[in-house]
Design an enzyme around this catalytic site. Structure first.
Site, PDB file in Angstrom:
ATOM      1  N   PRO A 165      30.379  30.294 122.173  1.00 30.18           N
ATOM      2  CA  PRO A 165      31.555  29.607 121.621  1.00 30.18           C
ATOM      3  C   PRO A 165      31.973  30.098 120.243  1.00 30.18           C
ATOM      4  O   PRO A 165      33.081  29.826 119.808  1.00 30.18           O
ATOM      5  CB  PRO A 165      31.094  28.148 121.544  1.00 30.18           C
ATOM      6  CG  PRO A 165      29.611  28.210 121.422  1.00 30.18           C
ATOM      7  CD  PRO A 165      29.167  29.455 122.122  1.00 30.18           C
ATOM      8  N   ASP A 213      37.132  24.031 119.658  1.00 30.10           N
ATOM      9  CA  ASP A 213      37.686  23.861 118.332  1.00 30.10           C
ATOM     10  C   ASP A 213      38.773  24.859 117.971  1.00 30.10           C
ATOM     11  O   ASP A 213      39.918  24.494 117.771  1.00 30.10           O
ATOM     12  CB  ASP A 213      36.544  23.910 117.318  1.00 30.10           C
ATOM     13  CG  ASP A 213      35.584  25.066 117.581  1.00 30.10           C
ATOM     14  OD1 ASP A 213      35.112  25.653 116.637  1.00 30.10           O
ATOM     15  OD2 ASP A 213      35.324  25.389 118.765  1.00 30.10           O
ATOM     16  N   TYR A 218      27.538  26.458 113.144  1.00 29.07           N
ATOM     17  CA  TYR A 218      26.781  27.110 114.210  1.00 29.07           C
ATOM     18  C   TYR A 218      25.526  27.677 113.555  1.00 29.07           C
ATOM     19  O   TYR A 218      25.632  28.479 112.619  1.00 29.07           O
ATOM     20  CB  TYR A 218      27.581  28.245 114.843  1.00 29.07           C
ATOM     21  CG  TYR A 218      28.738  27.778 115.695  1.00 29.07           C
ATOM     22  CD1 TYR A 218      28.521  27.354 117.000  1.00 29.07           C
ATOM     23  CD2 TYR A 218      30.033  27.782 115.203  1.00 29.07           C
ATOM     24  CE1 TYR A 218      29.579  26.929 117.793  1.00 29.07           C
ATOM     25  CE2 TYR A 218      31.096  27.364 115.982  1.00 29.07           C
ATOM     26  CZ  TYR A 218      30.860  26.936 117.271  1.00 29.07           C
ATOM     27  OH  TYR A 218      31.902  26.523 118.052  1.00 29.07           O
ATOM     28  N   ARG A 264      36.657  21.996 109.497  1.00 30.31           N
ATOM     29  CA  ARG A 264      37.516  21.313 110.467  1.00 30.31           C
ATOM     30  C   ARG A 264      38.379  20.244 109.828  1.00 30.31           C
ATOM     31  O   ARG A 264      38.376  20.061 108.615  1.00 30.31           O
ATOM     32  CB  ARG A 264      36.633  20.695 111.562  1.00 30.31           C
ATOM     33  CG  ARG A 264      35.922  21.730 112.402  1.00 30.31           C
ATOM     34  CD  ARG A 264      35.189  21.089 113.553  1.00 30.31           C
ATOM     35  NE  ARG A 264      36.075  20.174 114.268  1.00 30.31           N
ATOM     36  CZ  ARG A 264      35.694  19.387 115.251  1.00 30.31           C
ATOM     37  NH1 ARG A 264      34.431  19.384 115.651  1.00 30.31           N
ATOM     38  NH2 ARG A 264      36.552  18.584 115.840  1.00 30.31           N
TER      39      ARG A 264
END
Lengths: 688, 688
Positions: free
Chosen positions: B373, B57, B295, B287
């Site tokens: 990540p 991302d 997360y 996003r």
């Protein structure tokens, strides 16, 4: 009547909302609106392929703002050549040309874009890609109308298809005229040097060209609610209506060369106006891909006809045009090895007597105005014609507005065309005239006069200054006929509203709203105000509330929010029921200047952060005038001189300002929209 | 040896410069360089189609700078969600989460871009489009290597193809594993809600997927000069080389949800780090398309295996992950109706022992480093691996450089991976740890410590801080082994050059050059300095001359220009004869701060405005530090603290700084390039 012998017939009449004749920039802008607004549209062009080089060039900053509102401004911005400075070159006392002055090409501060240059083929490509990405509208090429019939008795019936138009599919030969057939004396450069100019995304277009033949010589009938003739200076549609262009041509003859110049002239990458002492003028327009366009006055071309008024075109070649440039630009040397395109023309200014027939058949672009190309206006004004018209037709077709708004097209755009013609007339004379030798030389053009005209002309040429007069769509004092072209577009229903411009003196009624940066309240992202005003056919009501920690402002916002949320508000009366979204007809935006960190969207009335059961809250309606981390502080309240009382602003779908009024003026908003909007619950006859 | 029974054979060995295994971001970045530099390349991927949603991302600002250098930065910038602010949420004294602080997400001023978020499928699309537009390289999908043979005796022979690799075309079934097969416990969301997520320009990709079968089960042999293994954490290429990943996994288990959130949490469109008192942490990453990635720390997942170290994945579902989020974010409510993607993972940090075998087979991306990540590093660091490697291989293949430069890949990138792993280790501990209850709580994480780490981590995470050590490519004092990963990349030829960094203290050796705006001398157009440094494999020598009205500076420029123009200069020795262009290997740029209006390009030595007999003078090499009309004043001399003496700067093709030295130091420039460049007139053996 022409015979149809030898022509195959296809009898499958289609019904569409709109037929667009001509897929140049004006036609494509219309199709762009149709695509964004979702109205059923057919667009045809007699040429077999889109154009690939040459032709129009300059893009005004307003045109780039418009492109950006459809989502492709960046493509033009990135590919184009940017023009920053105009250099004026004039003879000194010995008759030698010298740089006498420099002025910025785009007036600093008037737009977030500056004037750029890019050839028409690329611009058409951006339209085609964007139209394709959001609709099933596709340009049908090699197709031209052969007959148009109008049933005037149906003109005022919203559901009727009063126009039938017969379309003929041309053979390949018919569909591939010389690319420059519409330019006087233009011809295609045959050496193929610029084959590489073809962008990879044009390949499909070329392949499609080869498929034309399958339908060659067949005909079809289309029944349409509306027709747009965007079919150029020799408009077939205009001819059917019997409308005329009025105006005159001049004695001035100009040649155009698109070349990669080889020269020691130091300003060849600047826009230049070069006046020689006695050999005429050159205008330099630097372009993309190392190209430069030169507009070159041809002072030695022989004249023909009565009184010698028409140029002998047979004597005009790239070589003779270049020689003229060399004489004007001496002692600098200029030549070329690569020639991309050339043409020549005689300046004239003409404007159409009428822009529409019964508000059912409309004309736009070169079909209703022609003038000299040097001011970089042609393509821009043509696209702005249909940018003005497209959303109006879409809103009428969709049953959002009544037909009264369509008269404003002629009122607004014919007035604009007349202004353009006047501008071009003055500008051409100054540009083509001989420079004055001294202050006693009354026949010559004084260079002070020329510079002054250039500076003033720049604001006009930017497209930013366009101001529409009072009408059903612009709540301005004064007479609508006097402020337009004479067409009556006033509110006759007793619902006329007059703005209170003092609440925001820099938001000028009838002009497009200026843009400054604001931050999204929810994610702190800076955007230009204009970036929020996408062209999608929606009206906007922007409430500039000020600081909501001020209880007075907060309470006015709450009252306004409550009235808007009420079931009988214009918002609810004129927005169709689901599945239409809450913002399908009106988008309500708030701009405030409470410090961003001291508030959240939940401090604002819910009408400005609507809830959807699938998508949750809407985070894209509340904006703040505050410092950004990376892009400075837009200071929109200060720059727009918004009153400490706040204000409501109504923006048309084309970003022009309809109304400015007090936050307490909910009733004025309601009245404004009630004058021309239609309640969908009535007109759709649900349940009958 | 595996049997080939049942497999069709195709015997048509191909010879290519480069085989890339894996068409994820690292592989595509490598192919991007190959396309721009024109080296013969084959790129294969075992998956049948590119990915369409989910997965990585964040895009760092350095990654956007790199994208922009290839011409597609704007596409990522426009489509992505921009992250501006990080909000830190922590328990108050009553254990209720409160916003405790805000920090800018990207440190203001470090780049002309800011960190953004966009899913990997779009990024792959931008690569594919750009590669297609400038080369004939196409990704072959459903293809995987089955055998690789190396002839080490040929490794030092520039003309040889020492690697042969057998490629197998998979059947459709083999080529369409679950999209998330490489993610722990990932699965595809089947409800089709996000079919609309497929951008129109991915349609062709889907259609191509259907064509795989034609070649299914056939094999081919490819002979290559170089091979890149960019084939993920389970790299087949790495396995063939017998290289290992070293490191460990942790106890921390995290779930990931990509949802359209329905929540009253006010900062859901900000990047947030939320520490609950005892239920774990959530990181919020807003996003594009209204999506938010969460997360979510899973503190209640049962463990399996020896000592309970591995998570019981069967217990992890979107519902259990959401429930964890709800506990952490209480008293705020959060749920969703749209789920785009989800996964879960256990944090671990591992780095490869070697990044290349004999500088013929290279590994990049997940094949040589894995980590958590959340810092948004993975895709960025992977792409930056091959951004470092691609131009080096291209320059060696093209005969511009000798092979010694290839060792710098491991030296530079393995060092970087180690730094990343250290960073991630610290960051994960801080993020997954329980907040301290008070200053006496030594096991808990102090929120001051956390904020401090976040602020420092932000510079690291931007990608801007990457600094390469002394080497044949970076003329820096000190030991090359100590500044890298231990690999010897020093200059051994007696040609070592040491920079004079005091001439431009803000141009840091080994880092990418910072960017400020300059104007083109010829057309006054402002650009960021970095926009002039397109990624095309060329080296740049940028001369910051200062004011050429100063006769001292003008005369130094003339001397330098004369030396560069001399037939035995490095410029002429290392640039191939025509048809190569004068700037095919080295691009010479000048930046001056003479007032723009008081000079023209003809006041500069001709080497900075080269003449071409078809294109005329080159107007794109001379730039000026002056006020622009519309975009302010870059003040590059002031911002980079350039000495009044001026300086020369050597920039690598990846925009990292190799050298800073005095304008009088032509000989140092020559020496620097002579240490690794090859004269084409010798190696091409012309006339023999």
């Amino acid at each position: 009547m022409p015979s149809n012998e030898g022509t195959k017939q296809e009898f499958s009449p289609q019904y569409v909302d709109l037929v667009i004749v001509g897929a140049g920039p004006a036609g494509l802008m219309m199709a762009m609106w149709a695509a964004k607004c979702g109205i059923k549209t057919k667009i045809v062009d007699k040429r077999g392929t889109k154009i690939f080089n040459g032709q129009a060039d300059g893009l005004q900053c307003r045109t780039l703002e418009i492109f950006d509102s459809f989502g492709f401004g960046h493509r033009a911005w990135i590919e184009s050549n940017h023009m920053l400075e105009i250099c004026l070159w004039n003879p000194d006392k010995d008759g030698i040309i010298r740089r006498s002055d420099r002025i910025p090409d785009t007036i600093p501060g008037i737009s977030r874009f500056q004037q750029v240059v890019l050839h028409q083929g690329r611009i058409e490509r951006f339209f085609l890609d964007t139209i394709e990405s959001c609709s099933d509208i596709r340009v049908e090429r090699g197709v031209m109308p052969s007959k148009m019939e109008l049933d005037e008795s149906l003109f005022e019936d919203n559901e009727a298809y009063p126009i039938s138009i017969r379309l003929r599919h041309l053979s390949e030969d018919e569909a591939t005229p010389k690319q420059t057939a519409t330019s006087a004396n233009g011809t295609v450069v045959q050496d193929g040097l610029f084959r590489s100019n073809l962008a990879p995304d044009d390949t499909q277009e070329l392949l499609n060209g080869a498929k034309l033949n399958a339908k060659a010589n067949s005909e079809e009938i289309v029944h349409a609610k509306y027709v747009l003739g965007a079919d150029g200076a020799h408009s077939w549609v205009r001819e059917q209506l019997g409308f005329k262009l009025e105006g005159d041509s001049t004695d001035y003859i100009w040649g155009v060369l698109d070349i990669v110049p080889i020269t020691d002239f130091p300003d060849i990458r600047m826009r230049c106006a070069i006046h020689s002492a006695s050999e005429g003028s050159v205008m330099v327009i630097p372009r993309e891909n190392k190209l430069v366009r030169l507009y070159i006055q041809l002072t030695r071309t022989e004249k023909l006809g009565e009184g010698g008024s028409r140029a002998d075109r047979s004597k005009i070649t790239p070589e003779t045009i270049l020689q003229s440039a060399q004489r004007i630009m001496a002692p600098y040397k200029i030549t070329y090895r690569k020639l991309d395109w050339w043409t020549a023309y005689q300046i004239g200014q003409r404007v159409g007597t009428q822009f529409s027939f019964g508000e059912r058949v409309f004309l736009a672009g070169d079909a209703v105005h022609t003038h000299s190309p040097k001011a970089g206006q042609g393509m821009n004004v043509s696209m702005q014609d249909t940018f003005n018209l497209g959303w109006k037709i879409a809103n009428v077709v969709k049953g959002v507005s009544d037909r009264s708004i369509l008269k404003t097209y002629q009122s607004e755009r014919r007035k604009n065309a007349q202004d353009l013609i006047d501008f071009d007339h003055r500008f051409s004379r100054l540009f083509s005239g001989r420079p004055a030798k001294d202050v006693m030389d009354e026949e010559g053009i004084s260079m002070e006069e020329f510079k002054d005209a250039f500076v003033k002309g720049n604001l006009f040429a930017s497209g930013i200054a366009v101001e529409y007069g009072a009408s059903i769509l612009v709540a301005k004092p004064g007479s609508s006929t006097k402020q337009g072209d004479g067409t009556d577009v006033a509110v006759h229903s007793g619902l006329r509203v007059i703005s209170t411009p003092s609440l925001a003196p820099k938001i000028e009624l009838g002009k497009r709203i200026p843009s400054f940066k604001v931050l999204n309240q929810s994610d702190a992202r800076p955007s230009h105000l204009q970036e929020l005003l996408r062209s999608n056919g929606r009206w906007r009501v922007v409430t500039f509330v000020g600081d909501i920690r001020d209880s007075n402002q907060a309470s006015k916002l709450k009252v306004l929010g409550d009235k808007l949320a009420s079931p009988d508000s214009f918002l609810h009366r004129f927005t169709p029921p689901p599945p239409a979204r809450y913002d399908d007809v009106f988008e309500l935006l708030v701009v405030h200047n409470t410090p961003r960190r001291e508030t959240t969207i939940f401090d604002f009335p819910p009408v400005w952060h609507p809830y959807d059961e699938v998508d949750g809250w809407d985070y894209w309606k509340i904006f703040v005038d505050d410092e950004s981390y990376h892009e400075g502080h837009g200071e929109i309240f200060k720059n727009l001189e918004i009153s400490s009382q706040g204000c409501n602003v109504i923006l048309r779908p084309d970003q022009h300002v309809s109304y400015v009024g007090p936050m307490e003026g909910y009733e004025e908003l309601d009245k404004f929209f009630s004058a021309f909007m239609i309640s969908p619950r009535v007109t759709t006859k649900a349940g009958t």
